[in-house]
Design a protein around this motif. Structure first.
Motif, PDB file in Angstrom:
ATOM      1  N   GLN A 152      -0.305  -8.379   7.687  1.00  0.00           N
ATOM      2  CA  GLN A 152       0.650  -7.269   7.718  1.00  0.00           C
ATOM      3  C   GLN A 152       2.038  -7.712   8.155  1.00  0.00           C
ATOM      4  OE1 GLN A 152      -2.345  -7.296   8.961  1.00  0.00           O
ATOM      5  NE2 GLN A 152      -3.473  -5.686   7.887  1.00  0.00           N
ATOM      6  N   LEU A 200      -5.341  -4.752  -0.681  1.00  0.00           N
ATOM      7  CA  LEU A 200      -3.965  -4.744  -0.217  1.00  0.00           C
ATOM      8  C   LEU A 200      -3.080  -5.700  -1.008  1.00  0.00           C
ATOM      9  CD1 LEU A 200      -2.010  -3.538   1.773  1.00  0.00           C
ATOM     10  CD2 LEU A 200      -2.701  -5.252   3.465  1.00  0.00           C
ATOM     11  N   SER A 220      -2.460  -4.635  -4.641  1.00  0.00           N
ATOM     12  CA  SER A 220      -1.621  -3.434  -4.696  1.00  0.00           C
ATOM     13  C   SER A 220      -0.152  -3.761  -4.461  1.00  0.00           C
ATOM     14  CB  SER A 220      -2.104  -2.412  -3.666  1.00  0.00           C
ATOM     15  OG  SER A 220      -1.903  -2.904  -2.345  1.00  0.00           O
TER      16      SER A 220
END
Length: 278
Positions: A121, A213, A216
């Motif tokens: 992240q 993730l 995407s």
């Protein structure tokens, strides 16, 4: 006699505990499969009950809406090519680091290990900007390159420990017979790496196939959607089509479950061998 009886009782108790644990882990699969065959109303009324009538049409509708053949093909291409490149590059890099024990290689290996603890992240925004600037966004090859970057640290770490367990005398004998460094690696080392190759491929397959993730972020075109992205189409801001999402999930996880069950025996063998001198 008492000692033998206690031993048998301990074994039976251990087997019972393992069976209970296995059943606990299988409970989510029961809910997934059973509810995938219910109507939306029945699913919301009692999720734990057996279906009153088997709605096999849920699978047909999910297959058509997700365009499953296209999503399956995209996921398969990404997983296969990412695995092949990850395994080969990681094996060659780890072999070089182990057999050439110089300061630069030790520092490089330390950096690989350190990269394993970086949260994904924290680099999502820079990743999107970099892939867009160099033309890797919205393309399957670009996604494969990203998987190489994120997957090589762990793969190198596993290969590094395994190669340490290979006796150096085997390679020296091949060198005496006239093989160069490439011949030694391809003809001698590579066949010995089979357990670790299978282990790395299994671990990376479970990660890449189920990943949502990263695809995407990289893939925007509908025709490039992978299975997780296609399944997410059933979850909107105000509606969740569970009667279609659950069949799509079953279709998506079935290939990787079959693959894992057919290859799982190599996992313990590969990881154990890699830890001998790791």
């Amino acid at each position: 006699m008492k000692t033998a009886a206690r031993r048998h009782f301990s074994n039976y108790l251990l087997e019972l505990v393992l069976i209970i644990v296995a059943l606990i882990f299988l409970v989510p699969f029961y809910f997934l499969f059973v509810n995938s065959l219910k109507t939306f109303g029945d699913l919301l009324t009692n999720a734990a009950s057996w279906p009153a009538s088997f709605e096999w049409s849920n699978y047909t509708r999910a297959w058509n809406i997700t365009k499953f053949p296209t999503a399956f093909t995209n996921s398969l291409i990404i997983t296969v090519f990412s695995n092949i490149l990850l395994a080969l590059f990681s094996a060659m890099a780890a072999y070089q680091m182990v057999r050439r024990d110089i300061k630069f290689n030790r520092i490089l290996f330390t950096l690989y290990v350190a990269a394993m603890v970086i949260p994904f992240q924290s680099i999502m925004i820079p990743l999107v900007k970099v892939t867009s600037s160099i033309g890797l966004s919205d393309s399957i090859p670009g996604l494969i390159v990203c998987y190489l970057g994120f997957g090589i640290p762990l793969s190198v770490f596993l290969f590094h420990g395994f190669i340490k367990s290979i006796p150096l005398e085997i390679e020296e004998a091949a060198t005496v017979d006239g093989s160069n460094v490439y011949g030694v690696f391809i003809r001698v080392v590579l066949p010995l790496l089979k357990p670790m190759f299978v282990t790395v491929i299994i671990l990376n397959t479970l990660w890449i196939w189920n990943d949502y993730l990263l695809p995407s972020l990289i893939l925007q075109s509908p025709q490039l959607r992978t299975i997780p992205i296609a399944t997410f189409a059933f979850f909107g801001q105000y509606t969740k089509q569970w009667d279609l999402a659950l069949p799509a999930l079953v279709l998506g996880i079935l290939p990787v479950i079959v693959f894992f069950l057919s290859m799982q025996k190599y996992i313990v063998e590969g990881i154990t061998a890699g830890a001998v001198k790791g």
